[in-house]
Design a protein around this motif. Structure first.
Motif, PDB file in Angstrom:
ATOM      1  N   ARG A  44       0.674  -1.044  -0.080  1.00  8.91           N
ATOM      2  CA  ARG A  44       0.054   0.006   0.020  1.00  8.91           C
ATOM      3  C   ARG A  44       0.879   1.214  -0.120  1.00  8.91           C
ATOM      4  N   LYS A 260      -7.886   1.395   6.409  1.00 11.85           N
ATOM      5  CA  LYS A 260      -8.946   0.709   5.659  1.00 11.85           C
ATOM      6  C   LYS A 260      -8.485  -0.113   4.341  1.00 11.85           C
ATOM      7  N   ASP A 261      -7.597   0.356   3.671  1.00 10.70           N
ATOM      8  CA  ASP A 261      -6.912  -0.381   2.753  1.00 10.70           C
ATOM      9  C   ASP A 261      -6.550  -1.452   2.986  1.00 10.70           C
ATOM     10  N   SER A 265      -7.702  -5.330   2.588  1.00 14.81           N
ATOM     11  CA  SER A 265      -6.870  -6.377   1.709  1.00 14.81           C
ATOM     12  C   SER A 265      -6.429  -7.638   2.419  1.00 14.81           C
TER      13      SER A 265
END
Length: 344
Positions: A44, A260-261, A265
């Motif tokens: 990320r 959140k990402d 994932s």
């Protein structure tokens, strides 16, 4: 013994669960979630150069190398563990570089955008080297398993190791995470660095925090405004002891977009923007003090939301609620829910 994890297949002497113990090629199966989240964090943040500072079996560095495409260096001071890591690197066709030297020495001879600190016990002895050695605007991933010190359950360890006072109560795990971040922040400030928390996790026997590291005393001064003491008697509810705990980090413990990402994932934990809120109201504490049973947590959450409050569960307690409502308001909603549930 052969272990498969993620894209890696490694040889391990023995599989451990829980805090474990120091030994050749230490592999902790319970840290798989930690490693999964770390890999998603590195992807990320677009990190290209990584130092896995405590190699063990090499599982973390090998997986990062294979699953992110980053250039990875694995440091391992034990000669026996170094040989095992070399064997596992070759077994997996990994491009990771393995160095038989200490974490601190390897940091001095490389430039790393991300440094992973996952030692046996406390990360405190390694923080200065990591804060000075990581590339500017780089990241640290820090694991702490010394919860007896961070939660205040052994008060003299808390005082000596982290120079703080923490009450070992319902809030000990959030306070433990905030103490860990706060200690990193204080060490950073003393070195002319400042940090920004990206993610914070409590999972079983360990805490895991990810921070961005930046340089400058001016930024360090701004950062230190997030440090302070917490008095639960005045902050939450007058039934708690009137005592100041800390110093701890009182600011945000995560970047919402990043958390959140990454959590989405990784798939192991749910994202919750309310975790940035300082502490929570705990239904078990309220029920114990009021000598009542517990209504369903979801019923209380729904009532809070219906009254216009922000409210969600928290990773730090199964009956804790992060909310902008007062704990007295929550107490009233709990009593109403119990009355509605009781037979006429």
């Amino acid at each position: 013994m052969i272990v498969n994890e993620g894209s890696a297949e490694i040889i391990v002497p023995e599989v451990y669960h829980g805090p474990g113990k120091r030994g050749t090629g230490f592999y902790n199966a319970d840290q798989k979630i930690n490693r999964d989240i770390t890999i998603e964090f590195i992807k990320r943040m677009g990190v290209h150069t990584v130092l896995d500072g405590f190699g063990g079996t090499g599982i973390r560095g090998i997986r990062i190398s294979k699953e992110t495409g980053s250039s990875v260096t694995i440091a391992e001071v034990s000669r026996e563990s170094y040989r095992l890591i070399m064997q596992n690197v070759e077994r997996n066709g990994s491009q990771a570089t393995v160095v038989n030297d200490s974490f601190e020495c390897v940091l001095q001879h490389g430039v790393f955008e991300y440094v992973d600190i996952d030692p046996y016990g406390s990360p405190a002895p390694y923080l200065d080297a990591a804060l000075l050695g990581v590339k500017r605007n780089g990241y640290l991933g820090i694991t702490a398993t010394d919860q007896s010190a961070l939660t205040g359950s052994v008060p003299h360890k808390t005082r000596v190791r982290y120079e703080a006072v923490i009450n070992n109560d319902t809030f000990r795990h959030e306070m433990g995470v905030r103490l860990l971040i706060g200690y990193v922040a204080r060490r950073a400030a003393s070195l002319g660095r400042w940090i920004e928390p990206m993610m914070s996790i409590w999972h079983g026997h360990y805490y895991r925090v990810f921070v961005r590291v930046m340089k400058g005393f001016e930024g360090a001064g701004r950062m230190m405004r997030n440090m302070g003491y917490v008095n639960k008697h005045t902050l939450l509810w007058d039934m708690y002891p009137d005592m100041d705990e800390g110093p701890v980090w009182k600011g945000n413990i995560q970047d919402d977009a990043v958390a959140k990402d990454v959590l989405g994932s990784a798939g192991h934990m749910n994202f919750n923007s309310e975790e940035n809120r300082l502490l929570f109201c705990d239904m078990t504490d309220i029920a114990r003090i009021r000598h009542t049973s517990l209504p369903p947590v979801e019923t209380v959450l729904q009532s809070l939301v219906s009254y216009g409050h922000a409210a969600s569960r928290t990773m730090f307690s199964p009956t804790g609620i992060k909310t902008d409502a007062s704990c007295t308001t929550l107490e009233g909603i709990m009593m109403d829910a119990l009355r509605r549930r009781s037979p006429a």
